[in-house]
Design an enzyme around this catalytic site. Structure first.
Site: not given
Length: 194
Positions: A58, A71-73
């Site tokens: 990203k 960010a990625d969760t």
């Protein structure tokens, strides 16, 4: 090398929660510019590797000039990924899976510097959810709070009352670990405007 510390900060995420978290520590992005990438999990990719790869991709995909924060969760139950629930039925299924069990919330964060360098890291938190009643599951699904959230729940809302124990960063569970994010930004050369 020229100082790039006062280059703009771009948040490559449409998440209002991530903006609110940054604001808690006095960071206001100059631009919100989400990037669109293929988030499909690769064969045999661990949840932790997935979270880091997605954050890195990203950040790298952003065409914006400046410091790009992405960010990625990922919510994982063992090696199983619980992505964003597609509909109410899937949200209910996720809650039934998580009920009475511990799971992991893994947030990958990445920063792309103006010179194109990308650094990433992951932050893991363990979360235990109490055993949920059918009525609690039905009320939560009806609330719609599950929409757009990994694992089909958001700890910062009604589901906060379902969580009996956390080991790790609360802000990582919400979607952006603040200590690690600030350290990564500063380590890449970003500085808050004076």
């Amino acid at each position: 090398m020229a100082s790039t510390g006062h280059a703009p900060l771009i948040l490559a995420s449409a998440s209002p929660r991530r903006r609110e978290l940054l604001a808690q520590i006095g960071i206001v992005p100059d631009l919100i510019a989400p990037t669109d990438i293929d988030e499909t999990r690769r064969k045999d990719e661990s949840p932790r590797a997935l979270a880091e790869r997605l954050a890195r991709e990203k950040a790298a995909a952003s065409p914006e000039a400046g410091y790009v924060l992405a960010a990625d969760t990922v919510v994982a139950l063992g090696t199983r990924n619980l992505e964003k629930a597609a509909d109410a039925m899937e949200a209910e299924a996720f809650l039934r899976l998580l009920s009475g069990r511990s799971h992991q919330c893994i947030t990958g964060i990445a920063v792309k510097a103006p010179d194109g360098r990308v650094q990433a890291r992951t932050v893991l938190a363990r979360v235990r959810m109490k055993r949920l009643t059918d009525a609690e599951i039905a009320a939560y699904v009806a609330s719609g709070e599950w929409q757009g959230k990994a694992g089909g729940y958001g700890i910062q809302g009604m589901a906060g009352g379902f969580i009996s124990h956390i080991n790790g960063s609360y802000t990582a569970i919400v979607g952006l670990p603040l200590y690690e994010t600030k350290a990564l930004l500063e380590g890449m050369g970003w500085r808050a405007k004076a």
